[in-house]
Design a protein around this motif. Structure first.
Motif, short mmCIF file in Angstrom:
data_model
loop_
_atom_site.label_atom_id
_atom_site.label_comp_id
_atom_site.label_asym_id
_atom_site.label_seq_id
_atom_site.Cartn_x
_atom_site.Cartn_y
_atom_site.Cartn_z
N VAL A 75 -5.73 9.49 -18.26
CA VAL A 75 -4.40 9.82 -17.78
C VAL A 75 -3.49 10.15 -18.83
CG1 VAL A 75 -2.34 8.95 -16.70
CG2 VAL A 75 -4.54 8.26 -15.79
N TYR A 76 -3.73 9.48 -20.00
CA TYR A 76 -2.62 10.19 -21.18
C TYR A 76 -3.28 11.46 -21.60
CZ TYR A 76 -0.66 10.07 -25.89
OH TYR A 76 0.07 10.32 -26.91
N ILE A 98 6.43 14.31 -22.45
CA ILE A 98 5.50 13.43 -23.34
C ILE A 98 5.80 13.77 -24.75
CG2 ILE A 98 3.57 14.92 -23.02
CD1 ILE A 98 1.70 12.39 -22.99
N GLN A 114 8.81 20.18 -19.96
CA GLN A 114 8.28 19.85 -21.32
C GLN A 114 8.47 21.19 -22.05
OE1 GLN A 114 6.27 17.34 -22.61
NE2 GLN A 114 6.29 18.01 -24.49
N ILE A 128 2.34 5.77 -17.38
CA ILE A 128 3.55 6.85 -17.50
C ILE A 128 4.72 6.30 -18.14
CG2 ILE A 128 5.04 8.02 -15.85
CD1 ILE A 128 2.74 8.29 -13.90
N VAL A 165 -1.75 16.61 -11.13
CA VAL A 165 -0.92 17.12 -12.03
C VAL A 165 -0.92 18.46 -12.08
CG1 VAL A 165 0.10 17.06 -14.47
CG2 VAL A 165 -1.31 15.45 -13.93
N LEU A 190 -2.27 14.36 -19.26
CA LEU A 190 -0.97 14.69 -19.22
C LEU A 190 -0.27 15.34 -20.55
CD1 LEU A 190 0.63 11.53 -17.57
CD2 LEU A 190 0.34 13.90 -16.49
N ARG A 191 -0.96 14.79 -21.59
CA ARG A 191 -0.57 15.46 -23.02
C ARG A 191 -1.40 16.73 -22.76
NH1 ARG A 191 -2.22 16.45 -28.23
NH2 ARG A 191 -0.92 16.12 -29.71
N VAL A 201 4.11 15.94 -11.12
CA VAL A 201 3.06 14.87 -10.98
C VAL A 201 3.30 14.19 -9.61
CG1 VAL A 201 2.51 12.51 -11.81
CG2 VAL A 201 3.06 14.33 -13.58
N ILE A 244 6.55 20.23 -15.74
CA ILE A 244 5.08 19.26 -15.20
C ILE A 244 5.46 18.60 -14.05
CG2 ILE A 244 3.74 17.50 -16.14
CD1 ILE A 244 3.98 20.10 -18.21
N SER A 291 0.89 19.16 -20.83
CA SER A 291 2.03 19.37 -21.29
C SER A 291 2.05 20.15 -22.71
CB SER A 291 2.76 17.99 -21.59
OG SER A 291 2.88 17.33 -20.62
#
Length: 390
Positions: free
Chosen positions: A140-141, A282, A68, A45, A84, A144-145, A75, A73, A148
């Protein structure tokens, strides 16, 4: 028309843009390999956006809320679970529910790969959760991307097409009067250059360069961090289509030319309604590192070397211009890397190709050598460019 390169001016700085620091990614990977799963999640994060966890006690359970664009978002991190959520839309009296739900089901198959959109009462939510032990940084990346980007992109489209309501009012900030005038002047210059260079290439019957000037123009506008709304969605669509090798090249040129005519017809007011600052959890772009960017520029190394060998400075200049802009479009580069590209594009604006080519090449080989630790003009190291030009 004099044969010089188009103008370029770096965009205004966006507000609260996520700043990438690759060291956080390395910490996240090291922590995951050491089975410190929660720490790995925290560092991931931090890599995405260090401001998210600033002044937070990361040893405790965390409930984070950050916007975003028009999406919110949410979390949650406790000792066992990472989850999420993103409230998406509200079903209204006039909503075309059948068409909306059919589209949501389609989106849940593709492009979504991890998260899913769920119906809760009269609300649609993006949702995803997993145990802390499975929080590999890449996963995780990606989730979240994914949430978002698509929560922010689809809400405007679904409200317009299916008459749903926004879940909440967008948290945006208009450009100041001075910023708006500067942004509009930059867009006006881009459009004027497109018009002039397109006519020049048509007169010379250099049809392939119609693709170059179209892509360069679109990328300059979409790379402005304050380009949002329907304008950004449309620009992104055309970036995808223009670079899609499965589509006939001439067809892409024709479609891109038609789109540019649409942009030329838009009024100042039409543009300004989609130019504003918006919070970001992000970056919309893919994560990067020195190695990732080296791999990216290696992808077109053979073409660059071919132009160098044939001393085709004109083709080389346009090729490197659009590839640098495409890198900024695709990758969440660090500030010094972004400034290296901005520096060289500004320095070659208005120059003849034979003068501009060595400058563009110097920056290209700096990326190829992984030596963009300082501004482009101060890059250290003896790479391929140094061997060519001493």
């Amino acid at each position: 028309m004099k044969n010089v390169l188009p103008r370029f001016q770096r965009p205004l700085q966006g507000i609260a843009e996520p700043k990438t620091d690759v060291s956080y990614w390395d910490k996240a990977m090291d922590a995951y390999d050491a089975k410190s799963y929660r720490q790995s999640l925290i560092e991931t994060i931090n890599y995405i956006n260090p401001a998210i966890l600033a002044n937070k006690n990361t040893a405790e359970d965390l409930n984070l809320v950050h916007n975003q664009g028009s999406a919110e978002i949410q979390v949650s991190i406790d000792q066992n679970t990472f989850s999420v959520k993103a409230p998406f839309l509200r079903i209204a009296e006039g909503t075309n529910k059948v068409a909306l739900f059919r589209k949501v089901a389609e989106v849940n198959f593709a492009p979504l790969t991890l998260a899913q959109i769920h119906l809760s009462g009269k609300e649609l939510w993006f949702e995803f959760s997993m145990p802390i032990t499975l929080c590999q940084p890449y996963k995780v990346y990606d989730v979240l991307r994914e949430i978002s980007v698509f929560a922010d992109d689809y809400d405007d489209e679904f409200v317009e097409k299916y008459k749903a309501d926004f879940y909440k009012e967008s948290n945006t900030q208009p450009l100041t009067g001075e910023e708006a005038e500067t942004a509009w002047q930059q867009i006006s210059d881009i459009l004027e250059d497109y018009k002039n260079y397109s006519a020049f290439f048509k007169e010379k019957r250099w049809n392939d360069f119609q693709w170059d000037i179209t892509v360069i123009s679109i990328l300059k506008i979409v790379n402005m961090p304050y380009t949002h709304g329907a304008l950004r969605t449309k620009l992104q669509e055309y970036v995808t289509n223009m670079f899609d090798g499965k589509i006939d090249f001439q067809y892409r040129i024709d479609k891109g030319t038609n789109f540019m005519q649409e942009l030329l017809q838009k009024s100042k007011e039409d543009y300004l309604k989609d130019l504003y600052h918006a919070d970001a959890f992000i970056s919309l772009k893919w994560r990067s590192s020195v190695q990732i960017l080296q791999d990216e520029v290696k992808r077109f190394e053979n073409t660059v070397n071919s132009y160098v060998k044939n001393q085709d400075n004109f083709a080389l200049c346009y090729y490197l211009q659009f590839n640098f802009l495409y890198m900024l479009y695709n990758f969440n580069v660090e500030e010094h890397q972004k400034n290296a590209i901005y520096d060289v594009l500004e320095s070659v604006a208005g120059l003849e190709p034979n003068i501009a080519a060595p400058k563009l090449l110097k920056t290209y080989y700096a990326f190829l050598d992984g030596k963009t630790h300082t501004a482009a003009g101060k890059t250290k190291g003896k790479g391929f460019f140094a061997k060519l030009f001493g």
